[in-house]
Design a protein around this motif. Sequence first.
Motif, mmCIF file in Angstrom:
data_model
loop_
_atom_site.group_PDB
_atom_site.id
_atom_site.type_symbol
_atom_site.label_atom_id
_atom_site.label_comp_id
_atom_site.label_asym_id
_atom_site.label_seq_id
_atom_site.Cartn_x
_atom_site.Cartn_y
_atom_site.Cartn_z
ATOM 1 N N GLU A 184 0.823 -1.264 -0.019
ATOM 2 C CA GLU A 184 0.022 0.040 0.100
ATOM 3 C C GLU A 184 0.907 1.114 -0.075
ATOM 4 O OE1 GLU A 184 -1.018 -0.772 4.165
ATOM 5 O OE2 GLU A 184 -1.689 0.965 4.160
ATOM 6 N N ASP B 9 -6.833 -0.602 -2.240
ATOM 7 C CA ASP B 9 -5.802 -0.846 -3.469
ATOM 8 C C ASP B 9 -4.778 -1.429 -2.750
ATOM 9 O OD1 ASP B 9 -4.047 -0.158 -5.320
ATOM 10 O OD2 ASP B 9 -4.159 1.654 -5.286
ATOM 11 N N ASP B 10 -4.301 -2.454 -2.642
ATOM 12 C CA ASP B 10 -5.030 -3.455 -3.730
ATOM 13 C C ASP B 10 -5.268 -4.908 -2.645
ATOM 14 O OD1 ASP B 10 -5.948 -4.712 -6.143
ATOM 15 O OD2 ASP B 10 -3.947 -5.753 -6.224
ATOM 16 N N GLU C 295 3.285 -0.392 -6.294
ATOM 17 C CA GLU C 295 3.292 0.967 -6.250
ATOM 18 C C GLU C 295 4.408 1.813 -6.436
ATOM 19 O OE1 GLU C 295 0.327 2.620 -6.044
ATOM 20 O OE2 GLU C 295 -1.086 1.238 -5.103
ATOM 21 N N ASP D 284 -6.744 -5.862 -9.687
ATOM 22 C CA ASP D 284 -6.519 -4.420 -8.884
ATOM 23 C C ASP D 284 -7.786 -3.665 -9.237
ATOM 24 O OD1 ASP D 284 -4.899 -2.260 -7.807
ATOM 25 O OD2 ASP D 284 -3.282 -2.682 -9.254
ATOM 26 N N VAL D 285 -7.532 -2.531 -8.329
ATOM 27 C CA VAL D 285 -8.694 -1.388 -8.398
ATOM 28 C C VAL D 285 -8.360 -0.588 -9.611
ATOM 29 C CG1 VAL D 285 -8.641 -1.527 -5.911
ATOM 30 C CG2 VAL D 285 -7.253 0.186 -7.018
ATOM 31 N N THR E 77 -1.195 -1.759 -13.861
ATOM 32 C CA THR E 77 -1.290 -2.935 -13.051
ATOM 33 C C THR E 77 -0.059 -3.584 -13.154
ATOM 34 O OG1 THR E 77 -2.441 -4.251 -14.228
ATOM 35 C CG2 THR E 77 -3.813 -2.614 -13.266
ATOM 36 N N SER F 18 -10.493 -5.559 -13.101
ATOM 37 C CA SER F 18 -10.461 -4.401 -12.189
ATOM 38 C C SER F 18 -11.666 -4.198 -11.196
ATOM 39 C CB SER F 18 -10.313 -3.010 -12.568
ATOM 40 O OG SER F 18 -9.499 -2.942 -13.559
ATOM 41 N N THR G 224 -13.201 1.585 -7.864
ATOM 42 C CA THR G 224 -13.004 2.051 -6.564
ATOM 43 C C THR G 224 -12.992 3.711 -6.637
ATOM 44 O OG1 THR G 224 -11.725 0.158 -6.019
ATOM 45 C CG2 THR G 224 -11.592 2.170 -4.480
ATOM 46 N N LEU H 236 -9.701 6.847 -4.799
ATOM 47 C CA LEU H 236 -8.410 5.934 -4.708
ATOM 48 C C LEU H 236 -7.128 6.684 -4.457
ATOM 49 C CD1 LEU H 236 -8.248 4.164 -8.226
ATOM 50 C CD2 LEU H 236 -8.376 3.267 -6.005
ATOM 51 N N HIS H 237 -6.277 6.012 -3.698
ATOM 52 C CA HIS H 237 -5.014 6.840 -3.046
ATOM 53 C C HIS H 237 -5.518 7.764 -1.979
ATOM 54 C CE1 HIS H 237 -1.754 5.395 -5.728
ATOM 55 N NE2 HIS H 237 -2.660 4.395 -5.735
ATOM 56 N N GLU I 234 -10.845 4.798 0.742
ATOM 57 C CA GLU I 234 -11.241 4.276 -0.694
ATOM 58 C C GLU I 234 -12.284 3.481 -0.444
ATOM 59 O OE1 GLU I 234 -6.688 3.928 -2.581
ATOM 60 O OE2 GLU I 234 -7.514 2.392 -1.308
#
Length: 345
Positions: A64, A172-173, A203, A225-226, A288, A306, A309, A312-313, A317
């Motif tokens: 993360e 994520d994720d 990431e 993944d998101v 991704t 996917s 979401t 995000l970040h 989320e």
Amino acid sequence: MELLKRLCEAHGVPGREEAVRALVLSELEQLCDEIRTDALGNVIAFKRGSGHGPKVMLAAHMDEIGFLVSHVDEKSGFVRIDPVGGFDPRVLMAQRVVVHTESGDLLGIIGSKPPHILSEEERKKPVEFKDLFIDLGLPADEVKKRVRIGDFVTLQQDFAEIGHLVSCKALDDRVGVYVMIEAVRRAKKHVCDIYAVATTQEEVGVRGARVSSFNIAPDIGVALDVTVASDVPGVGEHEHVTKLGAGVAIKIKDSLSISNPKLVRAMRQIAEHKNIKYQMEILPRGGTDAGAIQLTREGVATITLSIPTRYLHSVVEAAHKDDIHAAIDLLAAFLESAHEVDYSL
Ligand code: CO
Ligand code: ZN
């Protein structure tokens, strides 16, 4: 959803995924024939198929976004941080954080000046990363004793169910990891060999996927993944990318990969055949693990499923429970029919 909660609330920035890895190992161990970790910390779980199917590599990342301690102020004990992965500084103000030290976790606050003393100019200025600091509520001497340069820092946030959504940091994720584990659990009869990989360091440039994919040499790669769901006020419909509650997203393209068109078609057909809600996705910016898998050795047929979401970040989320279940359904159905899928170009 109990497992998803535990995955989200575990802490692990790129390169420091150990707590998440322990959780993933204990889950996948029970479901697979062989399991191991590699030099970058990827978890590679192998589940043998019943025949001569393709080698299918699944990838969902454990890391993360977060920070590393870069400096402790000599006199005040305030801590400065360096980002690992891309948080938006706007969402960092006024958050609680956890500083993970060798002698245990310390709770901290990302502090800032109160509005009462901000000048007119300061009030208009956007928050910049360099202005942020962590307050540990301890005297400088004690901070210096306990906190080392390089200790990792994550945001503190509890998992919550809000309406039909689930919300937390690190969706994520971890939601992708959850989908992967649940789909492997669900897929009963599969001809293909399954390599379920919980990857590291996504990431900071899809690094774990790159080395694990080289080792496995898969025929097909599926990243979980998101993706962006910006179906919120003030955003035009053409910019939503995906919508919450409209189903699992079958990715056509992002900035790291173009999905194999036959895998895109196969996913869509399986979804239609099994009555699984889906939507198509084109993401203008972002990537991704599929981006790394696709470029392995002489190339690999890849696709990403996917989970739409929102926000995000950030630490809130949010994903729709129905979309998460649709992703599990579609991935499990794909694993059961992967041996019939033509992915040659
Ligand atoms: Co991300
Ligand atoms: Zn991700």
